[in-house]
Design a protein around this motif. Structure first.
Motif, PDB file in Angstrom:
ATOM      1  N   VAL A 163      65.328 126.795  65.588  1.00  0.00           N
ATOM      2  CA  VAL A 163      63.943 125.896  64.928  1.00  0.00           C
ATOM      3  C   VAL A 163      65.587 126.285  62.981  1.00  0.00           C
ATOM      4  N   ARG A 164      66.007 126.823  63.427  1.00  0.00           N
ATOM      5  CA  ARG A 164      66.698 126.916  62.178  1.00  0.00           C
ATOM      6  C   ARG A 164      67.988 126.354  62.497  1.00  0.00           C
ATOM      7  N   LEU A 165      68.565 126.098  63.853  1.00  0.00           N
ATOM      8  CA  LEU A 165      69.239 126.041  64.287  1.00  0.00           C
ATOM      9  C   LEU A 165      70.112 123.598  64.424  1.00  0.00           C
ATOM     10  N   PHE A 166      67.639 123.116  65.084  1.00  0.00           N
ATOM     11  CA  PHE A 166      67.850 121.959  64.681  1.00  0.00           C
ATOM     12  C   PHE A 166      67.168 121.941  62.543  1.00  0.00           C
ATOM     13  N   VAL A 167      66.696 122.691  62.600  1.00  0.00           N
ATOM     14  CA  VAL A 167      66.777 121.835  61.031  1.00  0.00           C
ATOM     15  C   VAL A 167      67.850 121.814  60.555  1.00  0.00           C
ATOM     16  N   SER A 168      68.409 122.585  60.883  1.00  0.00           N
ATOM     17  CA  SER A 168      70.446 122.327  59.924  1.00  0.00           C
ATOM     18  C   SER A 168      70.666 121.146  60.563  1.00  0.00           C
ATOM     19  N   GLY A 169      70.123 120.077  61.545  1.00  0.00           N
ATOM     20  CA  GLY A 169      71.394 119.327  61.935  1.00  0.00           C
ATOM     21  C   GLY A 169      71.557 119.356  63.541  1.00  0.00           C
ATOM     22  N   MET A 170      71.707 120.206  64.291  1.00  0.00           N
ATOM     23  CA  MET A 170      71.979 119.997  65.542  1.00  0.00           C
ATOM     24  C   MET A 170      71.511 119.340  66.056  1.00  0.00           C
ATOM     25  N   THR A 171      71.338 119.060  67.815  1.00  0.00           N
ATOM     26  CA  THR A 171      70.777 118.548  68.707  1.00  0.00           C
ATOM     27  C   THR A 171      70.524 119.605  69.642  1.00  0.00           C
ATOM     28  N   ILE A 172      69.625 118.878  70.394  1.00  0.00           N
ATOM     29  CA  ILE A 172      69.060 120.663  71.389  1.00  0.00           C
ATOM     30  C   ILE A 172      70.633 120.532  72.295  1.00  0.00           C
ATOM     31  N   LYS A 173      71.367 119.271  72.883  1.00  0.00           N
ATOM     32  CA  LYS A 173      72.580 119.969  73.857  1.00  0.00           C
ATOM     33  C   LYS A 173      73.904 121.065  72.701  1.00  0.00           C
ATOM     34  N   GLU A 174      73.851 120.172  71.253  1.00  0.00           N
ATOM     35  CA  GLU A 174      74.389 120.965  70.382  1.00  0.00           C
ATOM     36  C   GLU A 174      74.465 123.085  70.059  1.00  0.00           C
ATOM     37  N   ILE A 175      72.360 122.432  70.518  1.00  0.00           N
ATOM     38  CA  ILE A 175      72.370 124.756  69.695  1.00  0.00           C
ATOM     39  C   ILE A 175      72.701 125.097  71.128  1.00  0.00           C
ATOM     40  N   SER A 176      71.834 123.937  72.572  1.00  0.00           N
ATOM     41  CA  SER A 176      72.701 124.173  74.028  1.00  0.00           C
ATOM     42  C   SER A 176      73.661 125.865  74.584  1.00  0.00           C
ATOM     43  N   GLU A 177      74.633 124.482  73.576  1.00  0.00           N
ATOM     44  CA  GLU A 177      75.934 125.137  73.482  1.00  0.00           C
ATOM     45  C   GLU A 177      76.030 126.441  73.060  1.00  0.00           C
ATOM     46  N   GLN A 178      76.294 126.049  71.634  1.00  0.00           N
ATOM     47  CA  GLN A 178      76.097 127.248  71.360  1.00  0.00           C
ATOM     48  C   GLN A 178      75.629 128.657  71.308  1.00  0.00           C
ATOM     49  N   LEU A 179      74.427 128.530  71.754  1.00  0.00           N
ATOM     50  CA  LEU A 179      73.935 129.833  71.702  1.00  0.00           C
ATOM     51  C   LEU A 179      74.035 130.275  73.073  1.00  0.00           C
ATOM     52  N   ASN A 180      74.955 129.363  74.078  1.00  0.00           N
ATOM     53  CA  ASN A 180      74.897 129.514  74.958  1.00  0.00           C
ATOM     54  C   ASN A 180      72.985 130.255  76.245  1.00  0.00           C
ATOM     55  N   ARG A 181      72.852 128.596  76.288  1.00  0.00           N
ATOM     56  CA  ARG A 181      71.003 128.575  77.055  1.00  0.00           C
ATOM     57  C   ARG A 181      71.208 127.359  77.404  1.00  0.00           C
ATOM     58  N   SER A 182      70.121 127.361  78.539  1.00  0.00           N
ATOM     59  CA  SER A 182      70.407 125.404  78.970  1.00  0.00           C
ATOM     60  C   SER A 182      69.364 125.154  77.891  1.00  0.00           C
ATOM     61  N   ILE A 183      69.903 123.664  78.124  1.00  0.00           N
ATOM     62  CA  ILE A 183      69.284 122.818  77.159  1.00  0.00           C
ATOM     63  C   ILE A 183      67.494 122.578  77.918  1.00  0.00           C
ATOM     64  N   LYS A 184      67.216 122.823  78.557  1.00  0.00           N
ATOM     65  CA  LYS A 184      65.968 122.884  78.359  1.00  0.00           C
ATOM     66  C   LYS A 184      65.359 123.952  78.415  1.00  0.00           C
ATOM     67  N   THR A 185      65.458 125.554  78.048  1.00  0.00           N
ATOM     68  CA  THR A 185      65.716 126.536  77.992  1.00  0.00           C
ATOM     69  C   THR A 185      65.351 126.428  76.032  1.00  0.00           C
ATOM     70  N   ILE A 186      66.315 125.711  75.334  1.00  0.00           N
ATOM     71  CA  ILE A 186      65.976 125.589  74.168  1.00  0.00           C
ATOM     72  C   ILE A 186      64.505 124.516  73.569  1.00  0.00           C
ATOM     73  N   SER A 187      65.221 123.890  74.716  1.00  0.00           N
ATOM     74  CA  SER A 187      63.853 122.076  74.169  1.00  0.00           C
ATOM     75  C   SER A 187      62.680 123.236  74.584  1.00  0.00           C
ATOM     76  N   THR A 188      62.240 124.021  75.344  1.00  0.00           N
ATOM     77  CA  THR A 188      61.149 124.283  75.511  1.00  0.00           C
ATOM     78  C   THR A 188      60.636 125.885  74.228  1.00  0.00           C
ATOM     79  N   GLN A 189      61.953 126.652  74.179  1.00  0.00           N
ATOM     80  CA  GLN A 189      61.676 126.945  72.720  1.00  0.00           C
ATOM     81  C   GLN A 189      61.178 126.572  71.505  1.00  0.00           C
ATOM     82  N   LYS A 190      61.667 125.266  71.055  1.00  0.00           N
ATOM     83  CA  LYS A 190      61.681 125.214  70.200  1.00  0.00           C
ATOM     84  C   LYS A 190      60.070 124.052  70.553  1.00  0.00           C
ATOM     85  N   ASN A 191      59.626 123.353  71.781  1.00  0.00           N
ATOM     86  CA  ASN A 191      58.698 122.922  71.446  1.00  0.00           C
ATOM     87  C   ASN A 191      57.900 124.490  71.530  1.00  0.00           C
ATOM     88  N   THR A 192      57.864 125.645  72.016  1.00  0.00           N
ATOM     89  CA  THR A 192      57.181 126.142  71.674  1.00  0.00           C
ATOM     90  C   THR A 192      56.327 126.834  70.146  1.00  0.00           C
TER      91      THR A 192
END
Length: 229
Positions: A163-192
């Motif tokens: 949530v913090r990274l998303f509201v800072s302006g990063m896309t789901i793909k960028e967050i995925s790359e920074q945290l080394n998690r899959s796009i699906k995992t990041i999207s699921t965590q945001k939606n949850t």
């Protein structure tokens, strides 16, 4: 003879400030002793004026002590015996629940009749809780959705980080790359996280993050806070 309840009002909108004061004037035994437009003015007033109850807007940017939940936290730490009535336009149930966890027992939605401000002041001056109709409805809905378990609102450390990274302006793909998690995992965590907070739109997520002070968290402070909301 009934003691006069001395009230300080803080709001960055002159119309709301005036309206709140006029509403309070209709209540015998309530006296508005000072007004503030942002947190710098507010803290200065509270340090110098005799005050029994503070009525303050939640979103009040521009001051030295911030606004939203960080300001409420500061007030609770530095003026622990001062009852607070929070004014807000936000109806997010998780945010309202967080206010209560910080020790705010009275919240009034600005969309409700302004007379509720006076009723709230009367209640908190007697150490009683008061929630205006819109606020009560939002909290009731939260309890129904979580089966009465307030811990359903808590975000995990990973969800908070996303949530913090998303509201800072990063896309789901960028967050995925920074945290080394899959796009699906990041999207699921945001939606949850959004589901837990009762939020449907990204704009509400930004609003919630701003009120919680998440926009100002560094990556290290976010790790330290753990289950913050």
């Amino acid at each position: 003879m009934q003691d006069v309840v001395k009230v300080v009002i803080a709001d960055d909108h002159p119309v709301i400030l005036f309206g709140a004061e006029q509403a309070l004037l209709k209540f015998p035994g309530i006296q508005v002793v000072a007004r503030a437009r942002q947190s710098t003015e507010l803290i200065k007033v509270l340090q110098t004026a005799a005050c029994d109850v503070l009525v303050t807007d939640l979103a009040m940017p521009g001051g030295q002590y911030g606004d939203g939940l960080p300001l409420v936290g500061y007030l609770r730490r530095n003026f622990p015996n001062l009852p607070i009535v929070v004014l807000t336009m936000l109806e997010n149930a998780a945010l309202l629940q967080r206010l209560r966890e910080l020790g705010v027992t009275s919240v009034v939605n600005k969309s409700d009749d302004l007379s509720h401000i006076g009723l709230a002041v009367q209640h908190v001056s007697r150490h009683l809780e008061y929630l205006s109709p819109s606020v009560k409805a939002s909290l009731d809905a939260l309890r129904m959705n979580s089966g009465g378990k307030s811990d359903e609102v808590m975000l995990s450390r990973r969800e908070l980080e996303v949530v913090r990274l998303f509201v800072s302006g990063m896309t789901i793909k960028e967050i995925s790359e920074q945290l080394n998690r899959s796009i699906k995992t990041i999207s699921t965590q945001k939606n949850t996280a959004m589901r837990k907070l009762g939020i449907d739109r990204d704009s509400e997520l930004f609003q919630y993050a701003q009120s919680n002070g998440l926009l100002n968290l560094s990556s290290h402070s976010a790790e330290d806070t753990g289950d913050l909301v």
